[in-house]
Design an enzyme around this catalytic site. Structure first.
Site, PDB file in Angstrom:
ATOM      1  N   TRP A  46     -11.579  79.366 -95.643  1.00 30.66           N
ATOM      2  CA  TRP A  46     -12.978  79.804 -95.557  1.00 30.66           C
ATOM      3  C   TRP A  46     -13.778  78.919 -94.611  1.00 30.66           C
ATOM      4  O   TRP A  46     -14.646  79.396 -93.881  1.00 30.66           O
ATOM      5  CB  TRP A  46     -13.619  79.767 -96.946  1.00 30.66           C
ATOM      6  CG  TRP A  46     -15.050  80.228 -96.971  1.00 30.66           C
ATOM      7  CD1 TRP A  46     -15.486  81.510 -97.113  1.00 30.66           C
ATOM      8  CD2 TRP A  46     -16.223  79.414 -96.836  1.00 30.66           C
ATOM      9  NE1 TRP A  46     -16.866  81.541 -97.083  1.00 30.66           N
ATOM     10  CE2 TRP A  46     -17.344  80.268 -96.907  1.00 30.66           C
ATOM     11  CE3 TRP A  46     -16.439  78.044 -96.664  1.00 30.66           C
ATOM     12  CZ2 TRP A  46     -18.646  79.799 -96.816  1.00 30.66           C
ATOM     13  CZ3 TRP A  46     -17.740  77.579 -96.562  1.00 30.66           C
ATOM     14  CH2 TRP A  46     -18.833  78.452 -96.647  1.00 30.66           C
ATOM     15  N   HIS A  47     -13.462  77.626 -94.593  1.00 26.61           N
ATOM     16  CA  HIS A  47     -14.246  76.699 -93.783  1.00 26.61           C
ATOM     17  C   HIS A  47     -13.953  76.804 -92.285  1.00 26.61           C
ATOM     18  O   HIS A  47     -14.784  76.379 -91.472  1.00 26.61           O
ATOM     19  CB  HIS A  47     -14.021  75.257 -94.250  1.00 26.61           C
ATOM     20  CG  HIS A  47     -14.844  74.908 -95.452  1.00 26.61           C
ATOM     21  ND1 HIS A  47     -14.421  75.148 -96.745  1.00 26.61           N
ATOM     22  CD2 HIS A  47     -16.074  74.341 -95.569  1.00 26.61           C
ATOM     23  CE1 HIS A  47     -15.349  74.748 -97.594  1.00 26.61           C
ATOM     24  NE2 HIS A  47     -16.370  74.261 -96.909  1.00 26.61           N
ATOM     25  N   GLY A  48     -12.829  77.317 -91.909  1.00 33.14           N
ATOM     26  CA  GLY A  48     -12.599  77.452 -90.478  1.00 33.14           C
ATOM     27  C   GLY A  48     -11.176  77.794 -90.117  1.00 33.14           C
ATOM     28  O   GLY A  48     -10.237  77.616 -90.909  1.00 33.14           O
ATOM     29  N   PHE A  57     -19.785  77.760 -90.051  1.00 33.49           N
ATOM     30  CA  PHE A  57     -18.865  78.296 -91.067  1.00 33.49           C
ATOM     31  C   PHE A  57     -19.285  79.676 -91.566  1.00 33.49           C
ATOM     32  O   PHE A  57     -20.053  80.338 -91.005  1.00 33.49           O
ATOM     33  CB  PHE A  57     -18.764  77.321 -92.246  1.00 33.49           C
ATOM     34  CG  PHE A  57     -18.282  75.966 -91.811  1.00 33.49           C
ATOM     35  CD1 PHE A  57     -17.040  75.826 -91.227  1.00 33.49           C
ATOM     36  CD2 PHE A  57     -19.097  74.858 -91.936  1.00 33.49           C
ATOM     37  CE1 PHE A  57     -16.600  74.572 -90.811  1.00 33.49           C
ATOM     38  CE2 PHE A  57     -18.650  73.602 -91.526  1.00 33.49           C
ATOM     39  CZ  PHE A  57     -17.406  73.473 -90.974  1.00 33.49           C
TER      40      PHE A  57
END
Length: 469
Positions: free
Chosen positions: A324-326, A469
């Site tokens: 999810w963060h990258g 993000f």
């Protein structure tokens, strides 16, 4: 960047409140929500006019799917209900997949299988992870029957596009603001408290995060070796930067929402006081942790399954948290690091210990995790961490370290102090002197606000980490 700080503070925000209050006076709540929706679209489109289409697409998709899921449920058509939930999930995940992960996936396939598939480099739409998670949770909650779908698209659009929390959270679920979307009243108390919260967030961002962020940038931009002291200083600086950046934005979002009648949930609770990794994740990015708990972990079975399946459920959650963060292996490894640490605590009961060493243990791994999070690659993270422990370091102390300490000692110390609940403790001590407490709080707020504004006017360095993000 959506808006320059000056444009937002002195242009967009005053205009919004003028229109919002005027619309409320003449058209009531319908006018307020209409202004909120369209001004939020302008806010988002200011820096990314093309990608406004994606947010509108996500909003329309889940608005329609929510209505259809509800209709199918009332008609007893289970298959149709599930089908529209699938449309919502696939539509949102496809949006994330194409714009956030397609390039990373293609590069990985090329690397593993020695192929040369063209890599499409698409600019990452700001805040895409936040608003897609919000709209997905809406469809899921309608499917579960915990909320009734919103009939008015403008009202629903106001929820999705709401500018205070649109681009960097907190993740606001519809159920937490459903009543306030259709029935809210602003008052002076909420406005004053919201403004105070906004100023706190602004001060965190402008007066602390930006300054310690410069130290982090120097350290992480250093090619080759650096001193052990500088490597630790840079890692701790980034640890402070990301907290004050993200919690500062959350404070501003919560404060602005409060000013016009919304009560968003808290997103941070002094995570650096934690004495275990388990506690840290109860205090850090709370709305994301609870999102994965409620929509991934519990549906997979949570802890009401076999031991092996329980471990698998936790693995899935932390793998997805990293993703999810990258779109980078650093984020995936960062998520899996926390999976390993949390499993260690859960299987051994280590998180139940309460000695002073637990805080050191927790912050040691949190700092190492932020190095992995900040680095451009696994290799770069490995080299940086090596410098922290002397491998490849140029010595214990160097001139860069000394200069950074001389130039930023006061701000750095303030950052460390205010990462703990010092202000609330002082407030508790002054409970018996309410007049003095209120005057002191007002003076501090004015000083922070003026200082932040003055720095905003002339500052050129003003990154928002979680815009990515």
């Amino acid at each position: 960047m959506i808006f320059a700080s000056q444009t937002f503070l002195f242009g967009f925000l005053p205009l919004f409140f003028i229109l919002y209050l005027a619309a409320g006076k003449f058209f009531g709540l319908r006018g307020k929500n209409t202004v909120l929706f369209f001004m939020s679209l302008i806010f988002y489109a200011w820096g990314e006019p093309v990608y406004i289409v994606l947010m509108i697409y996500s909003s329309v998709l889940d608005y329609v799917c929510g209505r259809m899921i509800y209709s199918a449920d009332r008609q007893g058509k289970t298959g149709k209900k599930k089908a529209f939930l699938c449309v919502s999930m696939v539509g949102n995940l496809a949006l994330l997949g194409v714009f956030k992960y397609l390039g990373f996936f293609t590069q990985t396939v090329n690397s593993v299988f020695h192929l040369s598939i063209p890599v499409f480099s698409l600019a990452l739409p700001v805040g895409i992870s936040f608003y897609t998670f919000q709209t997905m949770s809406y469809s899921l909650d309608v499917y579960r029957g915990t909320i009734t779908p919103q009939k008015n698209f403008i009202y629903f659009g106001a929820y999705v596009a709401m500018f205070p929390q649109l681009i960097a959270g907190p993740i606001v679920r519809y159920e937490t603001v459903a009543d306030e979307i259709v029935n809210r009243v602003e008052n002076r108390k909420d406005f004053a408290e919201g403004f105070g919260r906004f100023v706190v967030g602004l001060g965190k961002k402008i007066l602390i995060s930006n300054y310690v962020g410069k130290i982090a940038d120097i350290a992480f931009a250093t090619e080759g070796g650096m001193s052990v002291a500088m490597a630790w200083l840079g890692a701790i600086a980034y640890t402070l930067q990301i907290y004050f950046d993200f919690s500062g934005y959350s404070d501003m979002a919560i404060g602005l929402g409060r000013m016009f009648g919304f009560h968003f949930l808290e997103n941070f609770n002094f995570p650096y006081v934690s004495k275990s990794i388990t506690e840290f994740w109860r205090r850090w990015h709370i709305t994301l942790s609870t999102w994965f708990r409620d929509y991934v972990y519990i549906p997979l079975g949570g802890n009401r399954v076999s031991k092996g399946r329980h471990i698998w459920n936790i693995f899935v959650v932390w793998f997805l948290t990293g993703v999810w963060h990258g779109a980078n292996w650093t984020f995936i490894c960062w998520g899996l690091l926390y999976f390993v640490l949390l499993m260690f605590e859960k299987l051994t009961g280590f998180h139940k210990k309460n000695g002073w060493y637990m805080h050191i243990y927790t912050m040691f791994f949190v700092i190492l995790g932020w190095v992995l999070f900040r680095a451009d690659s696994i290799t770069a993270a490995g080299q940086y961490i090596g410098n922290m422990f002397g491998a490849g370091a140029t010595g214990f102390i160097d001139a860069t370290f000394i200069d950074c300490v001389k130039n930023s000692a006061v701000i750095f110390a303030a950052a460390v102090i205010f990462s703990f609940p010092v202000v609330s403790k002082v407030g508790e001590l002054l409970e018996k002197k309410p007049m003095f407490k209120n005057v002191l709080a007002s003076v501090c707020m004015v000083v922070v606000f003026i200082a932040s504004i003055l720095i905003c006017i002339k500052a050129t360095y003003n990154p928002f980490i979680y815009l990515n993000f």
